[in-house]
Design a protein around this motif. Structure first.
Motif, PDB file in Angstrom:
ATOM      1  N   LEU A   8      -2.072  16.104 -38.113  1.00  0.00           N
ATOM      2  CA  LEU A   8      -2.696  16.720 -39.293  1.00  0.00           C
ATOM      3  C   LEU A   8      -4.207  16.643 -39.109  1.00  0.00           C
ATOM      4  O   LEU A   8      -4.888  15.783 -39.660  1.00  0.00           O
ATOM      5  CB  LEU A   8      -2.243  16.015 -40.570  1.00  0.00           C
ATOM      6  CG  LEU A   8      -0.734  15.996 -40.824  1.00  0.00           C
ATOM      7  CD1 LEU A   8      -0.426  15.285 -42.134  1.00  0.00           C
ATOM      8  CD2 LEU A   8      -0.167  17.422 -40.852  1.00  0.00           C
ATOM      9  N   LYS A   9      -4.739  17.544 -38.331  1.00  0.00           N
ATOM     10  CA  LYS A   9      -6.129  17.485 -37.901  1.00  0.00           C
ATOM     11  C   LYS A   9      -7.123  17.678 -39.037  1.00  0.00           C
ATOM     12  O   LYS A   9      -8.289  17.292 -38.927  1.00  0.00           O
ATOM     13  CB  LYS A   9      -6.386  18.550 -36.829  1.00  0.00           C
ATOM     14  CG  LYS A   9      -5.499  18.425 -35.595  1.00  0.00           C
ATOM     15  CD  LYS A   9      -5.744  17.131 -34.844  1.00  0.00           C
ATOM     16  CE  LYS A   9      -4.947  17.088 -33.548  1.00  0.00           C
ATOM     17  NZ  LYS A   9      -5.169  15.844 -32.780  1.00  0.00           N
ATOM     18  N   ARG A  10      -6.682  18.287 -40.167  1.00  0.00           N
ATOM     19  CA  ARG A  10      -7.600  18.538 -41.283  1.00  0.00           C
ATOM     20  C   ARG A  10      -7.525  17.467 -42.365  1.00  0.00           C
ATOM     21  O   ARG A  10      -8.188  17.574 -43.387  1.00  0.00           O
ATOM     22  CB  ARG A  10      -7.297  19.905 -41.899  1.00  0.00           C
ATOM     23  CG  ARG A  10      -7.464  21.062 -40.931  1.00  0.00           C
ATOM     24  CD  ARG A  10      -7.271  22.401 -41.620  1.00  0.00           C
ATOM     25  NE  ARG A  10      -7.429  23.512 -40.693  1.00  0.00           N
ATOM     26  CZ  ARG A  10      -7.360  24.794 -41.038  1.00  0.00           C
ATOM     27  NH1 ARG A  10      -7.092  25.119 -42.305  1.00  0.00           N
ATOM     28  NH2 ARG A  10      -7.521  25.752 -40.133  1.00  0.00           N
ATOM     29  N   LEU A  11      -6.735  16.437 -42.135  1.00  0.00           N
ATOM     30  CA  LEU A  11      -6.522  15.415 -43.153  1.00  0.00           C
ATOM     31  C   LEU A  11      -7.820  14.672 -43.461  1.00  0.00           C
ATOM     32  O   LEU A  11      -8.489  14.163 -42.575  1.00  0.00           O
ATOM     33  CB  LEU A  11      -5.447  14.433 -42.682  1.00  0.00           C
ATOM     34  CG  LEU A  11      -4.827  13.524 -43.755  1.00  0.00           C
ATOM     35  CD1 LEU A  11      -4.088  14.347 -44.797  1.00  0.00           C
ATOM     36  CD2 LEU A  11      -3.883  12.517 -43.109  1.00  0.00           C
ATOM     37  N   ARG A  12      -8.147  14.607 -44.753  1.00  0.00           N
ATOM     38  CA  ARG A  12      -9.358  13.917 -45.206  1.00  0.00           C
ATOM     39  C   ARG A  12      -9.045  12.681 -46.053  1.00  0.00           C
ATOM     40  O   ARG A  12      -9.799  11.722 -46.046  1.00  0.00           O
ATOM     41  CB  ARG A  12     -10.245  14.882 -46.011  1.00  0.00           C
ATOM     42  CG  ARG A  12     -10.802  16.025 -45.183  1.00  0.00           C
ATOM     43  CD  ARG A  12     -11.455  17.088 -46.061  1.00  0.00           C
ATOM     44  NE  ARG A  12     -12.550  16.570 -46.861  1.00  0.00           N
ATOM     45  CZ  ARG A  12     -13.801  16.464 -46.447  1.00  0.00           C
ATOM     46  NH1 ARG A  12     -14.103  16.837 -45.189  1.00  0.00           N
ATOM     47  NH2 ARG A  12     -14.755  15.996 -47.223  1.00  0.00           N
ATOM     48  N   GLU A  13      -7.964  12.730 -46.800  1.00  0.00           N
ATOM     49  CA  GLU A  13      -7.596  11.606 -47.661  1.00  0.00           C
ATOM     50  C   GLU A  13      -6.125  11.270 -47.469  1.00  0.00           C
ATOM     51  O   GLU A  13      -5.266  12.138 -47.630  1.00  0.00           O
ATOM     52  CB  GLU A  13      -7.866  11.938 -49.135  1.00  0.00           C
ATOM     53  CG  GLU A  13      -9.328  12.198 -49.453  1.00  0.00           C
ATOM     54  CD  GLU A  13      -9.548  12.431 -50.939  1.00  0.00           C
ATOM     55  OE1 GLU A  13      -8.843  11.797 -51.750  1.00  0.00           O
ATOM     56  OE2 GLU A  13     -10.400  13.249 -51.292  1.00  0.00           O
ATOM     57  N   LEU A  14      -5.850  10.006 -47.168  1.00  0.00           N
ATOM     58  CA  LEU A  14      -4.481   9.516 -47.011  1.00  0.00           C
ATOM     59  C   LEU A  14      -4.297   8.333 -47.956  1.00  0.00           C
ATOM     60  O   LEU A  14      -4.847   7.260 -47.741  1.00  0.00           O
ATOM     61  CB  LEU A  14      -4.220   9.086 -45.568  1.00  0.00           C
ATOM     62  CG  LEU A  14      -2.832   8.489 -45.295  1.00  0.00           C
ATOM     63  CD1 LEU A  14      -1.736   9.519 -45.574  1.00  0.00           C
ATOM     64  CD2 LEU A  14      -2.734   7.964 -43.878  1.00  0.00           C
TER      65      LEU A  14
END
Length: 645
Positions: A290-296
């Motif tokens: 998930l290369k665009r993931l900013r918040e997990l």
């Protein structure tokens, strides 16, 4: 607070509306519904000054017309309006946009507006509407033009409509958050509205499973349904909605495992928030795709295993919240040096072990780091000074060693305003040199305990980060004004007298100084703490009399001065007379009707008053650093003293 994001196509339309200018005056047919709306207001916010029958309604406040003199926009947000929303507004056949948000309208939302043949944007959020939303009538089959509907932050408590959405084929954004809607999430919502891009249902009372039909929402980008009573699993069909950028279901009753084979289909995902549920299993290594993931955000679940090293591939991550799970293993396997944008890392309350991961020191944008309540060990490296923006640091309840080295390293973090390192450095002595004089930004003056105006003291950086304060996984505090205001410095080795300055903490509810080596008298200034509900000074070496003015603490419900060397009569005319003798045990020189030792008529002891001059700098220093070690637990996990539990 949940918010609505207006899609670009609607913004373009609103821009055109704002540029519209009337070429002719409005007609009586246009003016009449507006005057009927005005007549239905119990408070008009001054509209009557502008909305005069003898003037052109296209010039009225909040009104926009097109070139034909027809009303196209009614924009009256935050005008202090009260009353009912009249259905006559639907008679404005050219009306495209209605914004009545942030007022005090009551009653219901007229169905004539929801099912209007012209309105495309309807915003009545932040009002006091409470009547049930009208369900679609079977005779209504024609599609309606409505594209944006915002009914958030009101008092709707009825069942959430289901059939209504069958005629909302043009709906792009629906925000129904912050209400008390009940029932199930309608399975027809995507079938009836194929263009839906934003759906916000968070902070309601919705129950049941997540509809599998969400897989048909091919254009859905934002799906928020947190803080409800949803149950079951994340249906695999939801991963067919490949346009999703924001998937958020926190604080529900969801369960199951994260399916690594399916989650990679959401290649556009920027935010994944499933915290506060019952998810188990591991975080799949495929999450690294998930290369665009900013918040997990997966905190407060039952997820186990190691923190996946593949997170290093999510190079746009800003926030990682995995607290209160069952993660184990060595965190050093995650290469944090690739996460240059990381601002918040929260791994509190797991069983992670090993040394402090060296690669974290390369996250130069990190502002909040919480690794407390794990099994980390070793020393804190001077490289922590590379974290120039670090404001919040909690390493409490681990097994770190070498407190002197820790202070030398941490003083390089010039922006730290909250430092929690209690529960480490066992049996080590506090440094006696100038090591700790460099922490200029640390808030040791405890302003939130001095004044109820807490908002002006809160660091906005910390509020923007998702680092709630926990008393238990189900009870969390996200704003400073909600925290119980207590000072727990019990069970330490503090010496000296109790400083009279403690009387300045006038918002204090609980004060625990028990099990120390404090001596001298009980300062008269404690009597200034008029909000005090619990006071524990037991198991010290306090002397002198109990100040009579303590009887004026009308909210005091817990009191303990046992096992000291206090003397004289116990004040009996007020609050102190309500406590049992166990509150005074171990003070053989005390006397009173609740004790075996009754006072004689000749016995009298002066009230003990400790002046500010008697409080040495060393004692003030000890109390200040009690905030480091004692209140660290209070701030980090909000575990109040067992004596005040």
């Amino acid at each position: 607070m949940c918010s609505i994001t207006v899609p670009p196509v609607v913004l373009q339309l609103l821009l055109l509306l704002s540029l519209a200018s009337p070429a002719t005056s409005c007609t009586e047919e246009e003016k009449r519904p507006l005057l009927q709306f005005l007549a239905g207001l119990s408070r008009d916010g001054g509209l009557a000054v502008s909305w005069r029958d003898d003037t052109d309604c296209c010039e009225w406040e909040g009104i926009t017309c097109n070139g034909d003199g027809a009303v196209t926009e009614l924009s009256l947000a935050s005008k202090g309006l009260e009353g009912h929303i009249t259905p006559f507004l639907a008679n404005l056949t050219s009306l495209l946009c209605v914004d009545l948000s942030h007022n005090s309208f009551s009653g219901g939302l007229p169905p004539e507006l929801m099912f209007s043949t012209s309105i495309i944007v309807l915003n009545v959020s932040f009002n006091q509407l409470y009547e049930a939303l009208h369900e679609l009538q079977p005779s209504v089959t024609t599609s309606r033009p409505l594209q944006v509907l915002n009914i958030s932050s009101k008092q709707f408590s009825s069942e959430f409509p289901s059939a209504t959405w069958k005629v909302m084929k043009n709906l792009i954004a629906l925000n129904a958050s912050n209400n008390s809607f009940t029932g199930h999430v309608p399975s027809s919502i995507c079938l009836g509205s194929p263009s839906l891009s934003l759906l916000d249902l968070c902070y309601n009372k919705l129950s049941g499973d997540i509809p599998t039909t969400f897989g048909n929402c091919s254009k859905l980008k934002v799906l928020k349904a947190g803080h409800n009573n949803l149950s079951g699993i994340l249906p695999v069909e939801i991963f067919r909605a490949t346009s999703l950028e924001y998937l958020s279901f926190p604080n529900n009753g969801l369960q199951g495992e994260l399916d690594g084979a399916h989650i990679v289909k959401l290649s556009n995902l920027a935010t994944l928030d499933l915290g506060g549920n019952h998810f188990t299993g591991n975080i799949p290594q495929s999450i690294g795709q998930l290369k665009r993931l900013r918040e997990l955000h997966l905190g407060c679940n039952n997820i186990s295993g190691e923190v996946p090293s593949a997170l290093s591939n999510c190079t746009h991550l800003i926030s990682i919240v995995l607290n209160l799970n069952n993660f184990s293993g060595d965190l050093s396997k995650v290469n944090f040096s690739t996460l240059n944008s990381l601002k918040s890392l929260d791994l509190m309350g797991n069983t992670l072990s090993g040394i402090f991961p060296e690669s974290i020191y390369t996250c130069s944008n990190l502002t909040a780091l919480r690794l407390s309540t794990n099994h980390f060990h070793g020393e804190i490296s001077s490289r922590i000074g590379n974290l120039k923006h670090l404001s919040f640091l909690s390493l409490a309840d681990n097994s770190f060693t070498n407190i002197t080295q820790a202070f030398h390293a941490l003083k390089r973090c010039r922006n730290i305003s909250a430092l929690l390192i209690g529960g480490n450095f066992m049996n080590e002595a506090m440094p006696q040199d100038e090591t700790i004089d460099s922490f200029q930004n640390l808030q040791m003056q405890m302003p939130m305990l001095k004044s109820n105006k807490t908002g002006i003291y809160l660091d906005p950086i910390l509020l923007d980060l998702d680092l709630p304060i926990y008393q238990a996984p189900s009870l969390q505090y996200r704003i400073g004004s909600a925290w119980p205001k207590g000072l727990n410095l019990g069970q330490n080795k503090f010496t000296g007298v109790i400083p009279s300055e403690i009387g300045q903490l006038k918002e204090l509810l609980y004060l625990n100084l028990s099990f120390n080596n404090l001596y001298g008298g009980i300062p008269q200034s404690i009597c200034n703490l008029m909000n005090l509900q619990g006071l524990d000074l037991s198991n010290n070496h306090l002397t002198g009399a109990i100040p009579a003015a303590l009887e004026n603490l009308n909210f005091l419900s817990q009191f303990n001065v046992s096992n000291n060397d206090l003397e004289g009569p116990i004040p009996t005319s007020g609050q102190l007379s309500t406590f049992q003798n166990s509150s005074f045990d171990g003070n053989p020189k005390l006397c009173g009707p609740m004790l075996m030792h009754h006072c004689g008529s000749v016995e009298a002891a002066p009230v003990s008053i400790i002046s500010a001059k008697q409080c040495s700098n060393e004692v003030i220093f000890a109390i200040s650093f009690g905030v480091f070690f004692g209140v660290g637990v209070l701030y980090d996990q909000l575990v109040l003293s067992r004596y005040f539990g």
